[in-house]
Design a protein around this motif. Structure first.
Motif, PDB file in Angstrom:
ATOM      1  N   TYR B  51     -44.160 -50.318  78.412  1.00 62.75           N
ATOM      2  CA  TYR B  51     -45.141 -49.295  78.510  1.00 62.75           C
ATOM      3  C   TYR B  51     -46.396 -49.592  79.244  1.00 62.75           C
ATOM      4  O   TYR B  51     -47.137 -48.736  80.277  1.00 62.75           O
ATOM      5  N   SER B  52     -46.741 -50.863  79.546  1.00 60.77           N
ATOM      6  CA  SER B  52     -48.089 -50.988  80.279  1.00 60.77           C
ATOM      7  C   SER B  52     -47.502 -51.576  81.894  1.00 60.77           C
ATOM      8  O   SER B  52     -45.931 -52.594  81.597  1.00 60.77           O
ATOM      9  N   SER B  53     -48.092 -51.838  82.344  1.00 60.12           N
ATOM     10  CA  SER B  53     -47.730 -52.997  83.718  1.00 60.12           C
ATOM     11  C   SER B  53     -47.914 -54.246  83.399  1.00 60.12           C
ATOM     12  O   SER B  53     -48.461 -55.324  82.534  1.00 60.12           O
ATOM     13  N   GLY B  54     -46.224 -55.132  83.674  1.00 61.01           N
ATOM     14  CA  GLY B  54     -46.683 -56.683  83.471  1.00 61.01           C
ATOM     15  C   GLY B  54     -45.210 -56.494  83.480  1.00 61.01           C
ATOM     16  O   GLY B  54     -44.430 -55.991  83.769  1.00 61.01           O
ATOM     17  N   ASN B  55     -44.839 -57.837  83.010  1.00 57.27           N
ATOM     18  CA  ASN B  55     -43.621 -58.324  82.817  1.00 57.27           C
ATOM     19  C   ASN B  55     -43.294 -58.469  80.785  1.00 57.27           C
ATOM     20  O   ASN B  55     -44.291 -59.006  80.225  1.00 57.27           O
ATOM     21  N   LYS B  56     -41.713 -57.968  81.105  1.00 61.73           N
ATOM     22  CA  LYS B  56     -41.310 -58.778  79.636  1.00 61.73           C
ATOM     23  C   LYS B  56     -40.439 -59.239  79.397  1.00 61.73           C
ATOM     24  O   LYS B  56     -39.534 -59.274  80.318  1.00 61.73           O
ATOM     25  N   GLU B  57     -40.103 -60.138  78.769  1.00 59.97           N
ATOM     26  CA  GLU B  57     -38.524 -61.254  78.994  1.00 59.97           C
ATOM     27  C   GLU B  57     -38.081 -60.808  77.279  1.00 59.97           C
ATOM     28  O   GLU B  57     -38.722 -60.620  76.112  1.00 59.97           O
ATOM     29  N   ASP B  58     -36.464 -60.549  77.608  1.00 62.03           N
ATOM     30  CA  ASP B  58     -35.686 -61.046  76.429  1.00 62.03           C
ATOM     31  C   ASP B  58     -34.378 -61.522  77.744  1.00 62.03           C
ATOM     32  O   ASP B  58     -33.549 -61.044  77.798  1.00 62.03           O
ATOM     33  N   GLY B  59     -34.338 -62.781  77.090  1.00 61.47           N
ATOM     34  CA  GLY B  59     -32.766 -63.831  76.879  1.00 61.47           C
ATOM     35  C   GLY B  59     -33.033 -63.309  78.485  1.00 61.47           C
ATOM     36  O   GLY B  59     -33.754 -64.378  79.012  1.00 61.47           O
ATOM     37  N   ARG B  60     -31.931 -63.166  79.241  1.00 63.74           N
ATOM     38  CA  ARG B  60     -31.762 -63.822  80.722  1.00 63.74           C
ATOM     39  C   ARG B  60     -32.114 -62.097  81.475  1.00 63.74           C
ATOM     40  O   ARG B  60     -32.040 -61.987  82.552  1.00 63.74           O
ATOM     41  N   PHE B  61     -33.108 -61.308  80.481  1.00 64.02           N
ATOM     42  CA  PHE B  61     -33.564 -60.017  81.225  1.00 64.02           C
ATOM     43  C   PHE B  61     -35.474 -60.182  81.785  1.00 64.02           C
ATOM     44  O   PHE B  61     -35.300 -60.978  80.137  1.00 64.02           O
ATOM     45  N   THR B  62     -35.833 -59.886  82.048  1.00 61.72           N
ATOM     46  CA  THR B  62     -37.016 -60.064  82.449  1.00 61.72           C
ATOM     47  C   THR B  62     -37.039 -58.155  83.284  1.00 61.72           C
ATOM     48  O   THR B  62     -36.184 -57.690  84.218  1.00 61.72           O
ATOM     49  N   ALA B  63     -38.092 -57.533  82.446  1.00 59.63           N
ATOM     50  CA  ALA B  63     -38.406 -56.358  82.860  1.00 59.63           C
ATOM     51  C   ALA B  63     -39.672 -56.268  83.406  1.00 59.63           C
ATOM     52  O   ALA B  63     -40.803 -57.199  82.822  1.00 59.63           O
ATOM     53  N   GLN B  64     -40.007 -55.664  84.614  1.00 57.02           N
ATOM     54  CA  GLN B  64     -41.047 -55.384  85.536  1.00 57.02           C
ATOM     55  C   GLN B  64     -41.589 -54.311  86.003  1.00 57.02           C
ATOM     56  O   GLN B  64     -41.042 -53.289  86.589  1.00 57.02           O
ATOM     57  N   VAL B  65     -42.755 -53.582  85.691  1.00 61.10           N
ATOM     58  CA  VAL B  65     -42.984 -52.121  85.794  1.00 61.10           C
ATOM     59  C   VAL B  65     -45.252 -53.053  86.767  1.00 61.10           C
ATOM     60  O   VAL B  65     -45.575 -53.768  85.945  1.00 61.10           O
ATOM     61  N   ASP B  66     -45.334 -52.073  88.079  1.00 63.25           N
ATOM     62  CA  ASP B  66     -46.433 -52.224  88.435  1.00 63.25           C
ATOM     63  C   ASP B  66     -46.865 -51.079  88.682  1.00 63.25           C
ATOM     64  O   ASP B  66     -45.876 -49.894  89.694  1.00 63.25           O
ATOM     65  N   LYS B  67     -47.593 -50.511  87.917  1.00 60.64           N
ATOM     66  CA  LYS B  67     -47.916 -48.846  87.818  1.00 60.64           C
ATOM     67  C   LYS B  67     -48.474 -48.389  89.058  1.00 60.64           C
ATOM     68  O   LYS B  67     -49.045 -47.245  89.222  1.00 60.64           O
ATOM     69  N   SER B  68     -49.676 -49.509  89.488  1.00 62.13           N
ATOM     70  CA  SER B  68     -50.013 -49.737  90.762  1.00 62.13           C
ATOM     71  C   SER B  68     -49.365 -48.612  91.719  1.00 62.13           C
ATOM     72  O   SER B  68     -49.554 -48.002  92.063  1.00 62.13           O
ATOM     73  N   SER B  69     -48.282 -49.766  91.486  1.00 60.28           N
ATOM     74  CA  SER B  69     -47.254 -49.160  93.333  1.00 60.28           C
ATOM     75  C   SER B  69     -45.968 -47.910  92.743  1.00 60.28           C
ATOM     76  O   SER B  69     -45.040 -47.980  93.976  1.00 60.28           O
ATOM     77  N   LYS B  70     -46.153 -47.937  91.214  1.00 58.20           N
ATOM     78  CA  LYS B  70     -45.124 -47.123  90.941  1.00 58.20           C
ATOM     79  C   LYS B  70     -43.867 -47.358  91.206  1.00 58.20           C
ATOM     80  O   LYS B  70     -43.021 -47.259  91.612  1.00 58.20           O
ATOM     81  N   TYR B  71     -43.976 -48.885  91.073  1.00 62.82           N
ATOM     82  CA  TYR B  71     -42.097 -49.468  91.435  1.00 62.82           C
ATOM     83  C   TYR B  71     -42.711 -50.333  90.074  1.00 62.82           C
ATOM     84  O   TYR B  71     -42.731 -50.572  88.744  1.00 62.82           O
ATOM     85  N   ILE B  72     -40.482 -49.968  89.614  1.00 63.67           N
ATOM     86  CA  ILE B  72     -40.512 -51.049  88.004  1.00 63.67           C
ATOM     87  C   ILE B  72     -39.211 -51.843  88.666  1.00 63.67           C
ATOM     88  O   ILE B  72     -38.379 -51.947  89.381  1.00 63.67           O
ATOM     89  N   SER B  73     -38.834 -52.814  88.094  1.00 65.18           N
ATOM     90  CA  SER B  73     -37.696 -53.719  88.455  1.00 65.18           C
ATOM     91  C   SER B  73     -37.634 -54.784  86.975  1.00 65.18           C
ATOM     92  O   SER B  73     -37.430 -54.323  86.353  1.00 65.18           O
ATOM     93  N   LEU B  74     -36.000 -54.633  87.204  1.00 62.33           N
ATOM     94  CA  LEU B  74     -35.482 -55.453  86.068  1.00 62.33           C
ATOM     95  C   LEU B  74     -34.672 -56.881  86.715  1.00 62.33           C
ATOM     96  O   LEU B  74     -33.437 -56.340  88.046  1.00 62.33           O
ATOM     97  N   PHE B  75     -34.754 -57.963  86.728  1.00 64.21           N
ATOM     98  CA  PHE B  75     -34.513 -58.777  87.100  1.00 64.21           C
ATOM     99  C   PHE B  75     -33.217 -59.951  85.711  1.00 64.21           C
ATOM    100  O   PHE B  75     -33.334 -59.342  84.929  1.00 64.21           O
TER     101      PHE B  75
END
Lengths: 119, 114
Positions: B51-75
């Motif tokens: 929901y919010s900007s920041g990182n969320k981790e689950d096992g080998r997966f990390t989701a990252q949201v940067d609302k200021s840049s309107k950019y999301i990532s999955l590692f």
């Protein structure tokens, strides 16, 4: 049971046929969805049912007719389809219907899809 | 400009590599950000949502949201051949009663080579 079950897995029909796609979930979810996915494209929303009532119709042609007989079942009736309607039809469900207070936080569980070919 | 942009790939990496998948979006009203994985001939499977900007981790997966840049990532760390699939980003908002939008990216096809 965390599954959304769709039948049939594959369907081939002519343009004059009438057929139905079926979807079932037993997770107690109160919203159910139909999506259409063409090859190498993202899913596109068709219909949303909330508490067994049609709440969203994304301007889908009338040759597609949804039906929600009860809270666990969702059907999509097909009639006089065109070859361009060939696609993967995905059913999904979520615990809660989309509503402003939740801010869109309804997580969808998808079925495996029904692959439709219209000849 | 499309509301959600995602590079379709294909992306090939060796087993054990770190994978970075990204989406950009233009609608600042999007509230929830999700990543789905779709194997060939299967329906999309939810991996993570934030929901919010920041990182969320689950096992080998990390989701990252940067609302200021309107950019999301999955590692994906320590990628495995079983991670080979198409990864779809999705974003949702509810405008009002009966008005709901869940927009998917085009999906990135990932192959992890043993």
């Amino acid at each position: 049971d965390t599954e959304v079950t769709q039948t049939p897995k594959h369907l081939v029909m002519g343009m004059t046929n009438k057929k139905s796609l079926k979807c079932e979930q037993h997770m107690g979810h109160r919203a159910m969805y139909w999506y259409k996915q063409k090859a190498k494209k993202p899913p596109e929303l068709m219909f949303v049912y909330s508490y067994e009532k049609l709440s969203i119709n994304e301007s889908v042609p009338s040759r597609f007719s949804p039906e929600c007989p009860n809270s666990s079942l969702l059907n999509l009736h097909l009639h006089a389809l065109q070859p361009e309607d060939s696609a993967l039809y995905l059913c999904a469900s979520s615990q809660d219907p989309p509503r402003p207070a939740a801010g869109g936080a309804n997580v969808l569980t998808f079925g495996a899809g029904s692959r439709l070919t219209v000849l | 400009q499309k509301e959600v942009e995602q590079d379709p790939g294909p992306l090939s990496v060796p087993e054990g590599a770190i994978v970075s998948l990204n989406c950009t979006y233009s609608n600042s009203a999007f509230q929830y950000f999700m990543w789905y994985r779709q194997y060939s001939r299967k329906g999309p499977e939810l991996l993570m949502y934030t929901y919010s900007s920041g990182n969320k981790e689950d096992g080998r997966f990390t989701a990252q949201v940067d609302k200021s840049s309107k950019y999301i990532s999955l590692f994906i760390r320590d990628s495995q051949p079983s991670d080979s699939a198409t990864y779809l980003c999705a974003m949702s908002l509810v405008r009002g009663a009966g008005s709901y939008q869940l927009t998917f990216g085009k999906g990135t096809k990932l192959s992890v080579i043993p």
